[in-house]
Structure formats: C-alpha cells, structure tokens
Motif scaffolding. Structure first.
Motif, PDB file in Angstrom:
ATOM      1  N   TRP A  91      -2.833 -22.273   9.449  1.00  0.00           N
ATOM      2  CA  TRP A  91      -2.002 -21.156   8.915  1.00  0.00           C
ATOM      3  C   TRP A  91      -3.243 -20.108   8.730  1.00  0.00           C
ATOM      4  O   TRP A  91      -4.129 -19.794   8.418  1.00  0.00           O
ATOM      5  N   LEU A  92      -2.452 -18.592   9.641  1.00  0.00           N
ATOM      6  CA  LEU A  92      -3.027 -18.440   8.612  1.00  0.00           C
ATOM      7  C   LEU A  92      -2.000 -17.309   7.404  1.00  0.00           C
ATOM      8  O   LEU A  92      -1.437 -16.759   7.671  1.00  0.00           O
ATOM      9  N   THR A  93      -2.504 -17.316   6.205  1.00  0.00           N
ATOM     10  CA  THR A  93      -2.133 -17.001   5.224  1.00  0.00           C
ATOM     11  C   THR A  93      -3.176 -15.929   3.947  1.00  0.00           C
ATOM     12  O   THR A  93      -4.223 -15.879   4.486  1.00  0.00           O
ATOM     13  N   GLY A  94      -2.409 -14.940   3.856  1.00  0.00           N
ATOM     14  CA  GLY A  94      -2.966 -14.336   2.790  1.00  0.00           C
ATOM     15  C   GLY A  94      -1.755 -13.437   2.364  1.00  0.00           C
ATOM     16  O   GLY A  94      -1.029 -13.344   2.130  1.00  0.00           O
ATOM     17  N   GLY A  95      -2.212 -11.231   1.889  1.00  0.00           N
ATOM     18  CA  GLY A  95      -1.147 -10.906   1.156  1.00  0.00           C
ATOM     19  C   GLY A  95      -1.881  -9.616   0.979  1.00  0.00           C
ATOM     20  O   GLY A  95      -3.140  -9.691   0.943  1.00  0.00           O
ATOM     21  N   GLY A  96      -1.051  -9.004   1.005  1.00  0.00           N
ATOM     22  CA  GLY A  96      -2.028  -7.300  -0.492  1.00  0.00           C
ATOM     23  C   GLY A  96      -1.299  -6.567   0.636  1.00  0.00           C
ATOM     24  O   GLY A  96      -1.950  -5.095   0.167  1.00  0.00           O
ATOM     25  N   TRP A  97      -0.350  -6.436   1.915  1.00  0.00           N
ATOM     26  CA  TRP A  97       0.246  -5.252   2.555  1.00  0.00           C
ATOM     27  C   TRP A  97       1.122  -5.138   1.704  1.00  0.00           C
ATOM     28  O   TRP A  97       2.117  -5.015   0.948  1.00  0.00           O
ATOM     29  N   SER A  98       1.842  -3.467   2.547  1.00  0.00           N
ATOM     30  CA  SER A  98       2.222  -2.630   1.754  1.00  0.00           C
ATOM     31  C   SER A  98       3.399  -1.577   2.255  1.00  0.00           C
ATOM     32  O   SER A  98       3.253  -1.870   3.724  1.00  0.00           O
ATOM     33  N   LEU A 154       1.634 -13.390   5.351  1.00  0.00           N
ATOM     34  CA  LEU A 154       1.315 -12.820   4.558  1.00  0.00           C
ATOM     35  C   LEU A 154       2.583 -12.167   3.321  1.00  0.00           C
ATOM     36  O   LEU A 154       3.335 -12.143   4.232  1.00  0.00           O
ATOM     37  N   SER A 155       2.334 -12.269   1.845  1.00  0.00           N
ATOM     38  CA  SER A 155       3.036 -11.863   1.749  1.00  0.00           C
ATOM     39  C   SER A 155       2.266 -10.418   1.368  1.00  0.00           C
ATOM     40  O   SER A 155       1.619  -9.526   1.123  1.00  0.00           O
ATOM     41  N   ASP A 156       3.388  -9.087   0.528  1.00  0.00           N
ATOM     42  CA  ASP A 156       3.851  -8.319   0.293  1.00  0.00           C
ATOM     43  C   ASP A 156       2.777  -7.774  -0.395  1.00  0.00           C
ATOM     44  O   ASP A 156       2.314  -8.709  -1.316  1.00  0.00           O
ATOM     45  N   ALA A 157       1.900  -6.720  -1.191  1.00  0.00           N
ATOM     46  CA  ALA A 157       1.625  -6.550  -2.589  1.00  0.00           C
ATOM     47  C   ALA A 157       1.559  -6.947  -3.991  1.00  0.00           C
ATOM     48  O   ALA A 157       1.872  -7.251  -4.825  1.00  0.00           O
ATOM     49  N   GLY A 158       3.378  -7.298  -3.438  1.00  0.00           N
ATOM     50  CA  GLY A 158       4.396  -7.527  -4.782  1.00  0.00           C
ATOM     51  C   GLY A 158       4.554  -8.887  -4.890  1.00  0.00           C
ATOM     52  O   GLY A 158       5.427  -9.676  -6.223  1.00  0.00           O
ATOM     53  N   PRO A 193       5.557   8.505 -11.077  1.00  0.00           N
ATOM     54  CA  PRO A 193       6.566   8.747 -10.012  1.00  0.00           C
ATOM     55  C   PRO A 193       6.725   7.333  -8.332  1.00  0.00           C
ATOM     56  O   PRO A 193       5.229   6.818  -7.747  1.00  0.00           O
ATOM     57  N   ASP A 194       7.912   6.421  -7.606  1.00  0.00           N
ATOM     58  CA  ASP A 194       7.476   6.808  -6.856  1.00  0.00           C
ATOM     59  C   ASP A 194       8.446   6.400  -5.544  1.00  0.00           C
ATOM     60  O   ASP A 194       9.623   6.254  -6.050  1.00  0.00           O
ATOM     61  N   PRO A 195       8.147   7.295  -4.023  1.00  0.00           N
ATOM     62  CA  PRO A 195       8.970   7.622  -3.899  1.00  0.00           C
ATOM     63  C   PRO A 195      10.230   6.577  -3.161  1.00  0.00           C
ATOM     64  O   PRO A 195      10.555   6.822  -2.734  1.00  0.00           O
ATOM     65  N   PHE A 196       8.993   5.540  -2.608  1.00  0.00           N
ATOM     66  CA  PHE A 196       9.680   4.089  -2.309  1.00  0.00           C
ATOM     67  C   PHE A 196      11.028   4.052  -2.528  1.00  0.00           C
ATOM     68  O   PHE A 196      12.409   3.659  -2.777  1.00  0.00           O
ATOM     69  N   VAL A 197      11.295   3.304  -4.288  1.00  0.00           N
ATOM     70  CA  VAL A 197      11.904   2.958  -4.929  1.00  0.00           C
ATOM     71  C   VAL A 197      12.805   3.978  -5.301  1.00  0.00           C
ATOM     72  O   VAL A 197      13.754   4.256  -5.753  1.00  0.00           O
ATOM     73  N   VAL A 198      12.417   5.178  -5.692  1.00  0.00           N
ATOM     74  CA  VAL A 198      13.227   6.371  -6.488  1.00  0.00           C
ATOM     75  C   VAL A 198      14.370   6.406  -4.701  1.00  0.00           C
ATOM     76  O   VAL A 198      15.454   6.494  -5.259  1.00  0.00           O
ATOM     77  N   ASP A 199      14.182   6.398  -4.029  1.00  0.00           N
ATOM     78  CA  ASP A 199      15.290   6.657  -2.443  1.00  0.00           C
ATOM     79  C   ASP A 199      15.984   5.198  -2.759  1.00  0.00           C
ATOM     80  O   ASP A 199      17.344   5.297  -2.042  1.00  0.00           O
ATOM     81  N   LEU A 200      15.436   4.159  -3.347  1.00  0.00           N
ATOM     82  CA  LEU A 200      16.685   2.941  -3.550  1.00  0.00           C
ATOM     83  C   LEU A 200      17.804   3.073  -4.820  1.00  0.00           C
ATOM     84  O   LEU A 200      18.711   2.387  -5.158  1.00  0.00           O
ATOM     85  N   ILE A 201      17.152   3.305  -5.751  1.00  0.00           N
ATOM     86  CA  ILE A 201      17.523   3.516  -6.954  1.00  0.00           C
ATOM     87  C   ILE A 201      17.903   4.453  -7.739  1.00  0.00           C
ATOM     88  O   ILE A 201      18.695   5.455  -8.726  1.00  0.00           O
ATOM     89  N   GLY A 202      17.075   6.146  -6.791  1.00  0.00           N
ATOM     90  CA  GLY A 202      17.597   7.527  -7.445  1.00  0.00           C
ATOM     91  C   GLY A 202      17.057   8.016  -8.556  1.00  0.00           C
ATOM     92  O   GLY A 202      15.735   7.200  -9.160  1.00  0.00           O
ATOM     93  N   PHE A 250       4.676  -0.018   5.470  1.00  0.00           N
ATOM     94  CA  PHE A 250       5.621  -1.274   6.285  1.00  0.00           C
ATOM     95  C   PHE A 250       6.827  -1.220   5.835  1.00  0.00           C
ATOM     96  O   PHE A 250       6.697  -2.599   5.399  1.00  0.00           O
ATOM     97  N   PRO A 251       7.918  -0.037   5.941  1.00  0.00           N
ATOM     98  CA  PRO A 251       8.616  -0.259   5.485  1.00  0.00           C
ATOM     99  C   PRO A 251       9.907  -1.776   5.819  1.00  0.00           C
ATOM    100  O   PRO A 251      10.875  -2.010   5.050  1.00  0.00           O
ATOM    101  N   SER A 252       9.451  -2.109   7.277  1.00  0.00           N
ATOM    102  CA  SER A 252      10.363  -2.514   8.113  1.00  0.00           C
ATOM    103  C   SER A 252       9.409  -3.887   8.714  1.00  0.00           C
ATOM    104  O   SER A 252       9.548  -3.803  10.091  1.00  0.00           O
ATOM    105  N   PRO A 253       8.519  -4.401   8.527  1.00  0.00           N
ATOM    106  CA  PRO A 253       8.100  -5.163   9.006  1.00  0.00           C
ATOM    107  C   PRO A 253       8.011  -6.247   9.952  1.00  0.00           C
ATOM    108  O   PRO A 253       9.636  -6.991   9.598  1.00  0.00           O
TER     109      PRO A 253
END
Length: 550
Positions: free
Chosen positions: A107-114, A137-141, A404-413, A118-121
């Motif tokens: 397996w190739l494993t790791g993580g930290g992508w944004s 690969l895990s995302d950064a979260g 401020p998080d531009p990605f999250v503000v689109d989801l929650i306002g 990559f909003p829809s990898p």
C-alpha cells in the motif's frame, strides 16, 4: 554554600506561564529550576561546569504543551508520504509520484492534501500515477480518504455499497465511487489497510518528539489511543518509549470512544477503560482521559448543525451526530463518575449544545468531577459559549483555525462562521483555556496559532505571495473586535493552561518546578501584534537538558 547550576540562561525576559515579569535569568540544576531573577542575581550560580545560554533578549517561557495532537500518526506520516508541504496541485501530485517510486509495502499511504486544491478528488487522478498498487491518502483534516481504484477493489466498495451512518461515498454520474470518502465511509477502506507496525509507530513517535522540540513543545496530549480509521492503537509506542527512556517529554493520552457506540455497550466500555487506565498508569503513562468525536467536520458536511448547510436548504440536511443523544449522555455521565476527563471533538453548533447538556447532566449526577474539555469550537452559539465557565469546561483551542475560511463559509454562511471560535466569550464566562494544534491536521507551530488568537487572521504559508491588492492592507478577520485574546492569555493557554489540563502540572517558570523551558528568538511582547507569526523557537530544554538549538 550554594551549589553551582548546571545550566544558566541570561539576558532574556521571563513569561512565567501567567504574566511577563521583570526577571531576565533562570538557573537550572538537574531537572529543576533553582533560581530566577536578574542576570546579576543568577550569574552567581555559574561555575566552571555550568552551561550558559545567552537568550539575546528573547522570551524565556515554560515549554509549550500541546493539548490536542496526534504525534504518532504525524511522525509515521512524516516518515512515509507527507503531502502537507505542497502548495499547488502539481506539487501534491509530484510528492505522490515520488512516494510511489520509493520501495515500501504494497500500500501507498500518507496524507495532508488540501481540500482547497482538491475539492472533489478522483480515483482516476491517482490511477494515472499508481495503477497497480492500492493508494489511500488522508486529507489534511484526517476525516477524509482519497483512494485509487485498486484500494476500492480490495475494500469491496462499489456502486452497490450502502452509504454508512454519518459518512459519504462520493459517486459519479454513473453511480460508481469516485475515490473520495468522508468520515465513516473512509473506514470502509481504512479497515483493509495494513496498520503501521509497532516499530514504525515507535519511530514515528520519536520523529514527532524531535520535531515538536524544534517548535518549543516540551509536552503533549495524544488525542486518540485506540484503533481509528485503519490506524493501529499507538499506546504500545508510548509504553515502549517510556520503558526505554527515549520519550523524554511528559505526555498523556485519551482512550478512544469508537464512533457508533450503542447505549447497551457503554457499561462494558467504561469497565474496559478503567482497566486500561490502571494498566497504563502502572507503566508510567497517564490515560485518565476519554476522547469522543461527537460529530464530524464542516468540510465534509458531517458536523452536526442546528440549521441546514447552505447548499441543503431544500432537503434540510444539517449533518449528524456520531452517537444518539441518549448514548452521549450515558457515556459522558458514566465516564465522569469513573473519574475520567472527557475530551470531546465537536465542530457543529448542534454538537456543542448536545455535549453541554450531557456534561450538565453529569455534573448534576456526580458533582463537580473531572476537568472536561471540548476541542475545536468551530461553531458555537453565543449563549452556549457562555455556559463553559459555569459548567467548568475547559476550551481546548486550536487557535490557528480562528480565521476566515473561504471553503467553509460557502457551506455554513458568513453569520455562522462569525459565531465560530468565541474564545473571549468563553474566557469571560470563567472558562479555563488550553491550546493545541491537532497536528498533523494543521501545523504544530504554537507561534502561528498564538498569532491567530491575537489577530484573528492567518499569515500566508511560506512561499505564497500576497496579492498586490492585499499588500499593506488589513487582512479580513474573524470577529477580532469581540473574540481575540491578548498575547498574555494566548501564551498562558499554550503553556500553563495546557500543562494543568493534560499533564496535571503547573507549567510555570518557578523555583522547584521541572525545567521544561523554551527560549523565543525575540520578545513577542515588544513586537507589533501583526508580527507575532515571525517568532521562532531558539532553544528548547526538557527536564533540564537542552534538546534543541536553532
């Protein structure tokens, strides 16, 4: 006659864990602080064998204590495929290509992508790089997996796989999985990934320790002990490092309450946790905390909200809790009665309200009890923020996120985002404050997090230029007028506040205390607030031993 010191630090300015003092020097003998005062007063303890450090005007402070970190996972990731340095799509893909070329396991494993990159990898992107070997690969979260077709095949995830509770298998127009798995859906692949070995986890822990020392972090709280999302329980790594004395920092850890726990299973879990706590205590590892994720994350629309996500106004979808409310109340009350501190991951305002109700019920049933803490605090209604102090709940702050998080503000306002991270409201309510990074979810540098808690805007990552329009302008803030903390409050939270919460120690620069210290490159109290992020750690001392010098 006074014995000479082993180590003397001169020409600094001391923050004692609560306030900045007039003292400039510290003397250490063995692993203890033996004198604090002016240079002249402390220089008396210098002898032929004394090591002397010139702080060069920098701040001498208690070592940072990270109250929420995944040190073993982070270290293993650093030693495998770490995508966090990538600032562009192509840099991310280049790191994956390089990782695929290195010899290793199947397996190739790791993580930290944004998610911003990559909003829809998709699996096809990974298939083009690694077609014949499973990739996960895990995302950064670390709440999402990006996998290739081979990984989906080995896990048996296809168009007929049902959606799991509070998880999401993203599918394409034909109904096939895209390779993007949120929350509990990631466990469908995670359960077939070979877990890290004991040797890999031990090496990861020591790698993480060295890295944290470079940031002035002298102690920490491992936020998950137990099998999680395909990752093995890292408790053996701690017990081994404690036994062989390679773990020099003071640490504690939280036993993992698995997502989906049922009401009927709560008593058995509490009994098992009591046994583990005693077994680990006998071996020198404090695991008197229990960790539960009450909900997910806004990025994956798995945080539990009081009102629907912005793009779900038609169907009313507002995320879900990882447990039903009756079960949350049961495990909080029963673990509290057994003397455990609860460490709760919560991102949504509904999750916060439910957890506050559960802790309130536990206080009514059991009395004042342990020091429970809630981490993240991404969305909190004002009235709920004011309940933290009266309920004796510590705010476990991930300060770097309070911008401020531009990605999250689109989801929650915008309005709900402005209710996020209400640190000052909690402090004003009487709540204690601790700080942690959630590394590797976000960078582990305390000075970056402190910068954001003071300014409520995040500095750009190294190498990313500001736009011409933004040059010299005040960046957008997240309610800085009402929710920013002072530098003194922030430093106290990341030192003595965290030490008291997760290490049961004062975390102070005081005579008689253990010499866990850090020296900053400058005195941040002499800087304008917008320059706090430029502070670096010059020297780190653990138990009287210099373990890092820049």
């Amino acid at each position: 006659m006074t014995e000479p010191a082993d180590l003397v630090i001169l020409n600094g300015r001391i923050f004692d864990g609560r306030v900045r003092t007039q003292d400039t020097a510290v003397a250490v003998a063995g692993d203890r602080i033996v004198r604090i005062g002016s240079d002249e007063h402390v220089r008396d303890l210098v002898a032929d064998g004394t090591s002397v450090i010139d702080a060069a005007g920098g701040l001498i402070h208690p070592g940072f204590v990270d109250a929420h970190v995944h040190a073993v996972f982070a270290g293993v990731e650093r030693l495998s495929l770490d995508l966090t340095p990538a600032q562009t799509v192509e840099e991310t893909l280049d790191l994956i290509r390089a990782g695929a070329q290195r010899a290793g396991s199947e397996w190739l494993t790791g993580g930290g992508w944004s998610h911003e990159l990559f909003p829809s990898p998709t699996r096809q992107t990974l298939d083009a790089i690694v077609p014949d070997r499973p990739v996960a690969l895990s995302d950064a979260g670390h709440h999402t997996l990006w996998v290739n077709s081979k990984a989906l095949e080995l896990a048996g995830v296809d168009r007929d796989t049902p959606q799991p509770h509070n998880g999401h298998i993203h599918r394409d127009a034909d109904g096939d999985p895209t390779g993007y798995l949120n929350e509990t859906a990631s466990e469908l692949v995670g359960r077939v990934i070979p877990p890290a070995t004991d040797d890999e986890m031990h090496a990861g822990l020591l790698n993480a320790q060295q890295y944290l020392w470079s940031l002035g972090v002298t102690g920490w709280h491992e936020a998950i002990l137990g099998e999680f999302n395909g990752k093995a329980d890292c408790t053996p790594a701690y017990l081994r490092a404690i036994a062989d004395r390679s773990l020099k920092s003071l640490t504690s850890g939280a036993l993992w309450v698995p997502r989906g726990l049922t009401l009927e299973a709560v008593p058995a879990l509490v009994t098992r946790f009591i046994e583990l706590r005693e077994d680990n205590r006998m071996l020198g590892f404090d695991t008197s905390t229990a960790k539960a994720m009450i909900d997910g994350v806004p990025h994956g629309e798995t945080a539990a909200l009081l009102e629907p996500y912005c793009n779900h106004s038609d169907d009313g979808f507002a995320g879900e809790l990882h447990f039903d409310e009756e079960t949350i109340r049961a495990f909080v009350t029963q673990l509290d009665a057994a003397g455990f501190a609860l460490h709760l991951h919560i991102m949504g305002d509904r999750g916060i309200r439910v957890a506050l109700g559960a802790i309130e019920a536990a206080r009514a049933a059991n009395g004042s009890g342990s020091r429970h803490h809630i981490a993240h605090l991404s969305m909190v209604q004002p009235d709920d923020a004011r309940r933290f102090g009266p309920l004796g709940i510590t705010a476990n702050i991930q300060g770097l996120w309070a911008a401020p998080d531009p990605f999250v503000v689109d989801l929650i306002g915008e309005e709900r985002m402005q209710h996020g991270y209400p640190f000052r409201t909690m402090a004003d309510s009487g709540a204690d404050l601790a700080m942690g990074s959630d590394w590797p979810v976000s960078p582990a540098d305390p000075w970056l997090a402190i910068h954001v808690t003071v300014n409520r805007w995040a500095p750009l990552p190294p190498g990313v230029p500001a736009s011409p329009a933004a040059a010299g302008a005040q960046p957008p803030t997240l309610d800085a007028e009402h929710q920013s903390l002072t530098l003194e409050q922030s430093l106290a939270a990341y030192t003595s506040g965290s030490a008291e919460l997760v290490l049961d120690r004062p975390g102070r620069v005081r005579v008689g205390e253990r010499a866990d210290l850090a020296i900053a490159s400058v005195d941040p109290f002499a800087l304008p607030p917008e320059r706090i992020h430029s502070v670096r750690t010059a020297t780190t001392i653990v138990g009287g031993e210099v373990v890092f010098e820049a």
